[in-house]
Design an enzyme around this catalytic site. Structure first.
Site, PDB file in Angstrom:
ATOM      1  N   LYS A  10       0.858  -1.342  -0.088  1.00 42.38           N
ATOM      2  CA  LYS A  10      -0.082   0.064   0.127  1.00 42.38           C
ATOM      3  C   LYS A  10       0.792   1.289   0.068  1.00 42.38           C
ATOM      4  O   LYS A  10       2.064   1.123   0.346  1.00 42.38           O
ATOM      5  CB  LYS A  10      -0.915  -0.029   1.202  1.00 42.38           C
ATOM      6  N   GLY A 101       9.940  -2.477   7.581  1.00 42.60           N
ATOM      7  CA  GLY A 101      10.107  -0.980   8.012  1.00 42.60           C
ATOM      8  C   GLY A 101      10.209  -0.084   7.011  1.00 42.60           C
ATOM      9  O   GLY A 101      10.840   0.914   6.829  1.00 42.60           O
ATOM     10  N   GLY A 107       3.983  -6.417   6.347  1.00 43.64           N
ATOM     11  CA  GLY A 107       3.772  -7.537   7.335  1.00 43.64           C
ATOM     12  C   GLY A 107       2.175  -7.582   7.323  1.00 43.64           C
ATOM     13  O   GLY A 107       1.385  -8.551   7.618  1.00 43.64           O
ATOM     14  N   SER A 109      -0.087  -6.680   5.201  1.00 47.85           N
ATOM     15  CA  SER A 109      -0.837  -7.169   3.982  1.00 47.85           C
ATOM     16  C   SER A 109      -0.581  -8.582   3.813  1.00 47.85           C
ATOM     17  O   SER A 109      -1.342  -9.582   3.635  1.00 47.85           O
ATOM     18  CB  SER A 109       0.098  -6.806   2.773  1.00 47.85           C
ATOM     19  N   ASP A 141      -2.935  -1.417   9.964  1.00 46.07           N
ATOM     20  CA  ASP A 141      -3.106  -1.426   8.665  1.00 46.07           C
ATOM     21  C   ASP A 141      -3.683  -2.625   8.130  1.00 46.07           C
ATOM     22  O   ASP A 141      -3.929  -2.939   6.869  1.00 46.07           O
ATOM     23  CB  ASP A 141      -1.711  -1.108   7.871  1.00 46.07           C
TER      24      ASP A 141
HETATM   25  O1  C5P Z   1       0.816  -0.619  12.751  1.00 42.99           O
HETATM   26  P1  C5P Z   1       0.908  -1.246  14.335  1.00 42.99           P
HETATM   27  O2  C5P Z   1      -0.252  -1.443  15.165  1.00 42.99           O
HETATM   28  O3  C5P Z   1       1.941  -2.410  14.152  1.00 42.99           O
HETATM   29  O4  C5P Z   1       1.933  -0.044  14.940  1.00 42.99           O
HETATM   30  C1  C5P Z   1       3.210  -0.215  15.627  1.00 42.99           C
HETATM   31  C2  C5P Z   1       3.089   0.717  16.651  1.00 42.99           C
HETATM   32  O5  C5P Z   1       3.029   2.145  16.125  1.00 42.99           O
HETATM   33  C3  C5P Z   1       2.230   0.822  17.682  1.00 42.99           C
HETATM   34  O6  C5P Z   1       2.444  -0.067  19.044  1.00 42.99           O
HETATM   35  C4  C5P Z   1       2.114   2.467  18.337  1.00 42.99           C
HETATM   36  O7  C5P Z   1       3.036   2.475  19.251  1.00 42.99           O
HETATM   37  C5  C5P Z   1       2.309   3.219  16.876  1.00 42.99           C
HETATM   38  N1  C5P Z   1       1.096   3.633  16.336  1.00 42.99           N
HETATM   39  C6  C5P Z   1       0.604   4.869  16.613  1.00 42.99           C
HETATM   40  N2  C5P Z   1      -0.571   5.095  16.029  1.00 42.99           N
HETATM   41  C7  C5P Z   1      -1.312   4.571  15.156  1.00 42.99           C
HETATM   42  C8  C5P Z   1      -0.467   3.178  14.452  1.00 42.99           C
HETATM   43  C9  C5P Z   1       0.816   2.813  15.296  1.00 42.99           C
HETATM   44  O8  C5P Z   1       0.955   5.413  17.589  1.00 42.99           O
HETATM   45  N3  C5P Z   1      -2.280   4.920  14.284  1.00 42.99           N
END
Ligand code: C5P
Length: 289
Positions: A10, A101, A107, A109, A141
């Protein structure tokens, strides 16, 4: 029988941070579009209840791998609700093209593709809403990949409104660094108070990404990549980086710029698509039935 499933990338065509919740997560307004480029998963159902990942990732224990976690989560939910045939399991292999990263959602997807494909192969018949809700516990995501349509996202990325932005061609460049999402979200200098706007307003404004200023400041490779691309076309960061992308009206225009890229800048050219390759694959499977 071995089956093959796409796990597309994406792009966040824009991304604004409008606030932070008490649990630390950031509230966003972002525009997701898929690329016709990504990882490929190979899945073969097993009949002994085992989940096996045939292509482990160095440094990531299988139990933490999002692919394995997604499969186990679906297995548990389907079993609890009486929708799992006894002995359902799977061998799963992945051809990994999307960097970790990278801001391309690799990951997430992969996890979404496992949920959608195993729901189909095991004939669990979980609804898309239920799969998206399960997916959200794996990553912010995952729901958009499960639903498979380009979307305007709010909340932490899970409140989705399907939209149809123009399907442009993109040069996506990897500056050679990996940026863990929390590194950007934890940065004290991250802009966190962009006023909320309506989707109509946002689509009319020039697109931007609030994470870009921090990614450029903390990672000189990202700054160098963007500075180079901006000479040729409108270019931005995707997600929390590290990848950056430039948009073009034609494939050949994108390829011409890629050909001139310096050696330190790896990249690929792909088309933006509003119906994800995964959604296209599952629609094709439904027709076969
Ligand atoms: O995408 P994911 O849920 O794996 O996000 C990893 C980290 O990024 C979360 O643990 C959080 O600290 C931060 N995050 C955030 N706000 C979002 C998405 C992720 O602060 N909308």
């Amino acid at each position: 029988m071995m089956t093959t499933w796409p796990a597309p990338a994406k792009l966040n065509l824009f991304l604004y941070i409008t606030g932070q919740r008490p649990d630390g997560y950031h509230t966003l307004q972002t525009l997701f579009q898929f690329l016709d480029y990504g990882d490929t998963l190979h899945i073969e159902p097993r009949h002994d209840g085992e989940i096996r990942l045939l292509t482990p990732i160095d440094g990531v224990p299988d139990a933490d791998n999002l692919i394995v976690r997604a499969a186990r989560m679906l297995m548990k939910r389907a079993a609890e609700t009486g929708r799992l045939a006894a002995g359902s399991g799977a061998d799963i292999a992945i051809d990994k093209r999307l960097p970790m990263g990278g801001g391309l959602g690799g990951g997430s997807s992969d996890a979404a593709t496992v949920l959608v494909a195993l729901n189909h192969l095991w004939r669990c018949n979980l609804r898309v809403d239920e799969l998206a809700e399960l997916g959200l516990t794996l990553g912010a995501d995952v729901p958009v990949f499960v639903r498979g349509h380009a979307a305007f996202a709010e909340g932490v990325g899970e409140v989705l409104t399907p939209v149809n932005p123009p399907e442009k061609w993109y040069l996506v460049a990897h500056p050679g660094v990996s940026i863990p999402t929390p590194v950007i979200f934890k940065d004290p200098e991250l802009p966190r108070n962009t006023p909320k706007r309506s989707i109509e307003t946002l689509l009319k404004c020039e697109f931007g990404n609030d994470c870009e200023v921090i990614a450029r400041k903390r990672f000189r490779e990202v700054d160098a990549a963007l500075s180079w691309l901006l000479e040729y076309a409108p270019s931005r960061l995707t997600g929390t980086g590290a990848c950056v992308f430039s948009e073009f009206d034609t494939e050949s225009a994108a390829r011409q710029v890629l050909e001139q890229a310096p050696e330190w800048l790896n990249g690929f050219v792909a088309r933006g698509v509003n119906l994800s390759p995964l959604a296209q694959a599952i629609a094709g499977q439904a027709e076969l039935r």
